[in-house]
Design an enzyme around this catalytic site. Sequence first.
Site, short mmCIF file in Angstrom:
data_model
loop_
_atom_site.label_atom_id
_atom_site.label_comp_id
_atom_site.label_asym_id
_atom_site.label_seq_id
_atom_site.Cartn_x
_atom_site.Cartn_y
_atom_site.Cartn_z
N GLU A 84 0.83 -1.19 0.00
CA GLU A 84 0.00 0.00 0.00
C GLU A 84 0.87 1.25 0.00
O GLU A 84 1.57 1.54 0.98
CB GLU A 84 -0.93 0.02 1.22
CG GLU A 84 -1.80 1.26 1.25
CD GLU A 84 -2.73 1.31 2.45
OE1 GLU A 84 -2.81 0.28 3.16
OE2 GLU A 84 -3.34 2.36 2.69
N LYS A 219 -9.19 -14.74 16.64
CA LYS A 219 -9.23 -14.22 15.27
C LYS A 219 -10.55 -13.54 14.93
O LYS A 219 -10.97 -13.52 13.78
CB LYS A 219 -8.90 -15.33 14.26
CG LYS A 219 -7.50 -15.92 14.42
CD LYS A 219 -7.25 -17.02 13.43
CE LYS A 219 -5.80 -17.51 13.50
NZ LYS A 219 -5.45 -18.15 14.77
N ASP A 293 1.09 -14.46 13.16
CA ASP A 293 -0.08 -15.09 12.57
C ASP A 293 -0.95 -14.02 11.93
O ASP A 293 -1.65 -13.28 12.60
CB ASP A 293 -0.86 -15.84 13.66
CG ASP A 293 -2.01 -16.67 13.11
OD1 ASP A 293 -2.52 -17.53 13.84
OD2 ASP A 293 -2.40 -16.45 11.94
N HIS A 383 -2.09 9.90 -1.16
CA HIS A 383 -2.27 8.61 -1.81
C HIS A 383 -2.12 8.70 -3.31
O HIS A 383 -1.61 7.78 -3.95
CB HIS A 383 -3.65 8.04 -1.43
CG HIS A 383 -3.65 7.38 -0.09
ND1 HIS A 383 -3.57 8.10 1.08
CD2 HIS A 383 -3.69 6.08 0.26
CE1 HIS A 383 -3.57 7.26 2.11
NE2 HIS A 383 -3.65 6.02 1.64
#
Length: 781
Positions: A84, A219, A293, A383
Site C-alpha cells: 500500500e 481471530k 499469525d 495517496h
Amino acid sequence: MNEAIPGRGQYSEDARRQRLGWLRGRSGSALASLETTGLDAQKLVGNVENFVGSLEVPVGLAGPLRFAGDAARGDIVAPLATTEGALVASASRGARALTRSGGVTTAVLSQRMNRVPAFEFADIATARRFTGWLRQRRDLLDEQVRLVSRHTRLVDVDPYQIGRYLHLRFVFETADAAGQNMTTAATWQICRWLTDALAEDESLRPVGMLLEGNLSGDKKVTAGSMLFGRGSRVTAECRLSREVMAAVLKTTPEAMVKGYTATVMGAQHAGMTGHGINAANVVAALFLATGQDVACVHESGVSLFSLERDGDGVIVTLLLPNLAVGTVGGGTALPHQRDFLEMLGCAGAGGVRRFAEIVAGFALALDVSTLAAVVSGQFAEAHQRLGRARLVNWLQTPDDLNTALLQPVLAQGLDDPGVHVTRVEHRPQLHGDGIASELGALGENRKLTGIHPLRVSWTDGDGCAHTADLVAKVKSRGEEIVAGIARLVSLCGAEVADAWHRWGGYTEFTDAHRRELSVYRRTDGPLRELLPRCFGLLEDDEREAYVVLMERLRHDGQPWTRDRVRLALRAIASVHGHWLGREEELLAEGWLHQVPDPALLAKAGELWAALVRHAAADQPELLDADGRDAVLGIVEDAGNWTQELYALPRTLVHNDFNPRNLAVQDGRVVAYDWELAVVGLPQRDVVELLAFTLGEDATEAEVAAMLQLHAQAVAAVSPRAAELVAGCDWRRGYQLALREFLMTRLALYAAGHTQRQFDFLPGVVRTALRLWHFEQAHGGV
C-alpha cells in the site's frame, strides 16, 4: 476423483518443483516468478503444506521513532511489509512528529491468551454444581498446565453459563509466544483431566464438550476481548506541541480535535468496536515482516485512539487491547522474518514486550499522521502521489553445529582429550531428512533437527591433522515425534485422532531420541560391526540436544538384488543371534522401549483399525477392500496371536530394517537409524526387509529360502542361539511378525500417506500383502 496435488507432505526442492510443474500444466500459466525461491523447503515443516514457491512483499523502513517505554527505548526503525503506497511514508511522518515532541511512552499492561471450551450438561443444575466443584480445585488445574508447558501460567478461570451449557474461559500468560497453540494444548490437557476425573460421577459429568465454544474471540473482533484483553494489552502516549503539529503534520490542535470528534461520532454510529484511525495497517505490516499469525490482524488491529487538548497542544493515546504477538514459534523462525525481529532487538525469548510496544508506538504514529492528513486535506493527495508503483537454549540453526559444540563430542568419541577441532564446514544436503525427523519437526519446529553433512577438521593429541566427511544427526525427542504424528493424523478425522490420543504415547516412538544414542554406546561386537562408525555423541537434556556424529555413508545406488538382501539378512542375523533369548537382560538395562503390557498391541486395536479404515477410504488405490479386510481381520484377532508372539524367543531388533536405513560399503552392510530399536521377534526385521525389497514378483519359494538362510545365520552365532532356533517354528515366528508389521507399521504408513506422500509405500503395501497371501496359502495364519 479429483487430481491430487503431487508430493503431498514432502518437504524437498524436488517435491516443490513437481508441484510447480503440475500447477503450470493445470493453469496453463508459465508462473516464471515461482521458478526459484530463497526458502529451504526442508525448513518449512510446520509452517506451510504443499509448498510451491514464495512471494516477495516489499518491506519499507519507517521511522526512526523515539521510544521511552518500559521495554522499548531509544530510536527504533520499523520494517513495514506492505504493497500500500503512502503507508510507510505516513508512518514515518507520524514518527517524526512524535520524536520531535519528546518521543512516545509505551507500556505492556498485561499479556493474556485464552481458550474457552464449552461443556454441555444434562441440565442447568448440573452445570451449576460443576462450576462449584471446579472452583474448589483451582490448584489442580495449575498442575495440569505444568504437565504441558513450563512457560504457560493459568491466571484466571471464568465460568459463563448459558442454560445447560457452560463456557469456561481459561486465561493464560504465555511468555514470549503469542500463545494460541500453547493455550490450546494446556486447555486440552485440563479438559482431558476433567473428563477422566468425572467419568464415573453422573451428578457432575458433562455429556459433551467442545474445545472452543467461540467465546474466546480467537481471530475475531469481540467486545469481550476489548474489555478483558487477549494477547498483549499495550498502550502508547505522546504530547504533541502546536509547533510540531504545524511543522510536521501541517495542521493545528484545533483542527485535530474537531476532526477527532467527528470520527468518534462516526464510529459510534457504525457500531465500531473501540475507536481507531489506521492502526491495523501497522499491525498487518509488522505481522508480515516478523512472521506473526496474519489471521490475527483482525482482532489485533482493534484499537482505542483518543485525542484531547493539553494546554497549547494535544495528548494522543492508543490502546491495543488484543495484540496477539510472539517472538518465538510459528513464522518467527523463518529467515527473513527472523532477521527483521533481530533488527528490532526482539528475536527469541524476552523480546515480546519490546515488540508489542514497538507495534503500539508505530500504530500511534500512523494514526496521528492519518488523522492529520484527513483534517488538513492531505489524505487524497498523499495517496495519489505515493500510492502508485524455559526458555530452552535449543540448537536452532546449522551454524550451532560449530567447533565449540563438536570439540567435546569428538574428543569423547575418539577417546582423545587432546582433540582440537579447527574447522567445521557445512556441506550440501544430498537427501532429505528421515521420516522421524520430519514428524518431530511437526511436533516442535523451533529447534534444529535432521541430517546435517559436515566436513570436520581437527588435530589429535599427538598434533596430527585429520579431516573427515561426517554427518550430524540431530534427533527429535520421542515426545515430539508422537506430537508430530498427532498433528498429522488430526487431519485424518476424529476417529483416528481420538485413537492416537489414547494410544500414541504407548507406541514404539517413545524415547526414540535416547534409544539410538544408547545403541551407539554399545560395545558388543556384532552390533558394532553393523553400525556406522560413530565419532561422538551429544546428549544434553538441558538444551534438549541429542546428536549422533557419524561417518558419512555414500549409497552406491545399486538395486536391492536378491544377493544384496541375503547379505543384509546375514548381517542382522549376527545381532539377532547374539541377543536371542536374552530379552530380560536387555530390558533390565533400561534403554530400550519396553511395552508395559504384552497385550498392548491388542488393547490398541481401535487405533490400528481406525488407521486402516481411513487409509482404505481415502486411498483405495493403495489399500483396496481385500487388503483392508485382511488387515482388519488381523486386528480383530490380535488378542489371540499377540500372546503367542510374546511367548517366542525374542532379541534386539532394528525395527526399521529397510533400504531407507541401510547402506552397503565395500561389501559390508551398514545399518543406521536405530531410534525404533526394540525387543521383539528376530523375524520382524526379516519381514520389513522382504516387504521393501522382494517386489511383486516374489515367490513363496524365495521367501522360504530367505527365512531358512536367516534361521541358519542366527543359529550359527552361538550354541544357545542354535538351541533356541531349533526349539521353535521359525516360519510361525515369521507369520506372527508379519501380522505385527501389517497391523502397526503398515497401517500407520498407510494413514500417514493420505497426508504426506511416501513414494516407496505403494510397492511395499503390494509386496507385504503378497507375503500375507503366501502365508494364508501355506495354512499357518
